[in-house]
Design an enzyme around this catalytic site. Structure first.
Site, short mmCIF file in Angstrom:
data_model
loop_
_atom_site.label_atom_id
_atom_site.label_comp_id
_atom_site.label_asym_id
_atom_site.label_seq_id
_atom_site.Cartn_x
_atom_site.Cartn_y
_atom_site.Cartn_z
N SER A 4 0.87 -1.15 0.00
CA SER A 4 0.00 0.00 0.00
C SER A 4 0.92 1.22 0.00
O SER A 4 1.86 1.27 0.79
CB SER A 4 -0.87 -0.04 1.25
OG SER A 4 -1.24 1.26 1.57
N ASN A 70 -8.17 1.92 -2.98
CA ASN A 70 -9.13 1.46 -1.98
C ASN A 70 -10.52 2.04 -2.22
O ASN A 70 -11.51 1.37 -1.96
CB ASN A 70 -8.64 1.83 -0.58
CG ASN A 70 -7.72 0.74 -0.03
OD1 ASN A 70 -7.66 -0.36 -0.58
ND2 ASN A 70 -7.02 1.04 1.04
N GLU A 118 6.02 -12.20 -19.76
CA GLU A 118 5.08 -12.15 -20.88
C GLU A 118 4.02 -11.08 -20.66
O GLU A 118 3.56 -10.44 -21.60
CB GLU A 118 4.43 -13.52 -21.04
CG GLU A 118 4.31 -13.86 -22.50
CD GLU A 118 3.91 -15.28 -22.74
OE1 GLU A 118 4.50 -16.17 -22.11
OE2 GLU A 118 3.00 -15.48 -23.55
N1 LIG Z 1 -6.74 -2.74 0.74
C1 LIG Z 1 -6.15 -2.61 1.93
N2 LIG Z 1 -5.65 -1.41 2.30
C2 LIG Z 1 -5.04 -1.31 3.49
C3 LIG Z 1 -4.92 -2.41 4.37
N3 LIG Z 1 -4.26 -1.99 5.48
C4 LIG Z 1 -4.00 -0.69 5.30
N4 LIG Z 1 -4.48 -0.26 4.10
C5 LIG Z 1 -4.40 1.09 3.53
O1 LIG Z 1 -3.03 1.38 3.40
C6 LIG Z 1 -2.74 2.72 3.75
C7 LIG Z 1 -1.72 2.77 4.84
O2 LIG Z 1 -2.13 2.04 5.95
P1 LIG Z 1 -1.17 1.78 7.20
O3 LIG Z 1 -1.76 0.68 8.01
O4 LIG Z 1 -0.92 3.07 7.88
O5 LIG Z 1 0.12 1.27 6.44
P2 LIG Z 1 1.65 1.16 6.87
O6 LIG Z 1 2.36 0.98 5.57
O7 LIG Z 1 1.80 0.09 7.90
O8 LIG Z 1 2.04 2.57 7.44
P3 LIG Z 1 2.57 3.05 8.89
O9 LIG Z 1 1.57 2.55 9.86
O10 LIG Z 1 2.57 4.54 8.74
O11 LIG Z 1 3.92 2.45 9.04
C8 LIG Z 1 -4.06 3.34 4.13
O12 LIG Z 1 -4.52 4.06 3.02
C9 LIG Z 1 -4.96 2.16 4.43
O13 LIG Z 1 -6.29 2.46 4.12
C10 LIG Z 1 -5.45 -3.68 3.96
O14 LIG Z 1 -5.40 -4.68 4.64
N5 LIG Z 1 -6.04 -3.71 2.73
#
Ligand SMILES: Nc1nc2c(ncn2[C@@H]2O[C@H](COP(=O)(O)OP(=O)(O)OP(=O)(O)O)[C@@H](O)[C@H]2O)c(=O)[nH]1
Length: 400
Positions: A4, A70, A118
């Site tokens: 993400s 998302n 590919e």
């Molecule tokens: N689709 C999806 N998006 C996710 C998920 N977890 C987090 N996100 C999205 O990813 C982005 C960052 O989420 P964080 O949980 O803060 O990600 P991180 O990379 O661990 O970032 P830090 O906590 O700042 O270290 C946000 O926009 C969330 O909505 C997931 O399981 N699925």
């Protein structure tokens, strides 16, 4: 690599890992699936910064980037699967289903895609234009299944619909450079041919002039697999579309808009500087994205000179002149002027509106009076894009 790009770890560590992988395995194709943050629900204020800084690394080090966001997947959960408050687990199951469909033919020895390389050779004509979008069909909830067993033709049509896209962009506002349609399950090749025929004859999708043959089709007889808790009901046949379209730059435009607003005030920048980054890195990352958007714009508007000559005589009579004056958008019909498409001046909402209006007028049998002006928009406080007076021409060419 699946990451993400909105969060600190996903974007920062993901970029570092990508950098390292591209050095250590320079001969391997690196495919990334990147989740861009939702434009409506924020987890962190600095998501636009993280997204753009991470995109710079993708431009430099990845070979194929599948862009999802998302917000698009939230919308699918709410509108198609009737999940009122989608959780990450709901989003992740959809993402997993799409990834599984993309790799089916690699995992089960299919004919079209044998490996990641590919995928790259089929879809990426220039090293920089590697940001792909994908869609999945059918997305049907458990409640609706009894009434909906869709044919191959219907599934193919759905795969190109904006509401089934995993990224918040409207491919009708751009052109496809290349595209793969991967069918799965109980598929009869004859039905696939007729769906492709229909897509081509109805001009459901538009291709750039310099690559008009870019639609490839694959069939895999492995049925779609689902888990007991999956929100998508198992279907007899399904399709996944993976395409390289110039419309992907809409995903970046939305992030860039937020990035520019924040960076103009240097908001939150000191947190990054304190961690050892320099302000110049922000400027560089933004510039690189601007170049990427320009490349997509050029790919969209580049017209083969031969085609241009051939089509010169057939140019449609009706053309729309769109003027943005103060808080209003006016559409004026003009005749046979040089066409210049510049949707980038408008917000996503307005592009959609102009497009719909345009489609409506084209379908109408009445020929509008020349230079008749129609006011489309009234004052819209939430919209920031039309502060300055701007104007552009929007074509009504038949490929729409
Ligand atoms: N689709 C999806 N998006 C996710 C998920 N977890 C987090 N996100 C999205 O990813 C982005 C960052 O989420 P964080 O949980 O803060 O990600 P991180 O990379 O661990 O970032 P830090 O906590 O700042 O270290 C946000 O926009 C969330 O909505 C997931 O399981 N699925």
């Amino acid at each position: 690599m699946l990451n993400s790009v909105g969060g600190g770890t996903g974007s920062g560590f993901g970029a570092l890992l990508l950098d390292k992988l591209s050095v250590d395995y320079c001969k391997k194709s690196i495919l990334t699936v990147n989740i861009y943050p939702s434009q409506e629900t924020f987890v962190s204020m600095v998501e636009p910064y993280n997204s753009i800084l991470a995109t710079q690394f993708l431009i430099d080090h990845a070979d194929v980037c599948i862009t999802m966001d998302n917000q698009a997947i939230y919308d699918i959960c709410q509108n198609k699967l009737d999940i009122e408050l989608p959780k990450y687990s709901n989003l992740n199951r959809i993402i997993a289903q799409v990834m599984s469909s993309i790799t089916t033919s690699m995992r089960y020895d299919g004919a079209l895609l044998r490996d990641m390389a590919e995928l790259e050779t089929s879809l990426v004509p220039y090293a920089k234009l590697k940001f792909l979008i994908c869609s999945y069909a059918p997305i049907i909830s458990h409640q609706k299944v009894d009434h909906m067993q869709l044919s191959t033709v219907e599934i193919a049509k759905l795969a190109f619909e904006t509401t089934n896209m995993m990224a918040k962009c409207d491919p009708r506002l751009g052109k496809y450079i290349s595209c793969l349609l991967l069918f799965r399950g109980d598929i009869i090749p004859k039905d696939v041919s007729s769906s492709i025929f229909q897509i081509r004859t109805h001009k459901t999708i538009r291709f750039v002039d310099w690559c008009p043959t870019g639609l490839k089709v694959g069939i895999d007889y492995q049925f779609q697999q689902t888990l007991p808790k999956d929100d998508i009901r198992k279907a007899l046949r399904s399709a996944c579309m993976i395409g390289n379209t110039t419309a992907v730059s809409q995903v970046f435009s939305d992030v860039c808009y937020k990035y520019d607003s924040m960076f103009a005030k240097r908001a939150f920048v000191h947190w990054y500087i304190n961690e050892g980054m320099e302000e110049a890195q922000f400027v560089e990352a933004r510039e690189e994205l601007a170049f990427l958007q320009k490349d997509y714009e050029e790919a969209d508007s580049a017209i083969n000179e031969e085609n241009q000559k051939e089509n010169a005589g057939k140019t449609a009579q009706k053309q729309l002149l769109v003027n943005v004056i103060d808080q209003r958008v006016e559409i004026v019909y003009v005749e046979n002027q040089q066409v210049l498409i510049d949707y980038s001046q408008f917000s996503h909402f307005k592009r959609q509106y102009i497009y719909n209006f345009h489609m409506h007028m084209n379908k109408s049998t009445k020929i509008p009076q020349q230079n008749k002006s129609i006011t489309l928009f009234q004052k819209n406080k939430g919209d920031q894009t039309n502060k300055n007076q701007r104007s552009c021409l929007v074509t009504n060419q038949r490929e729409y």
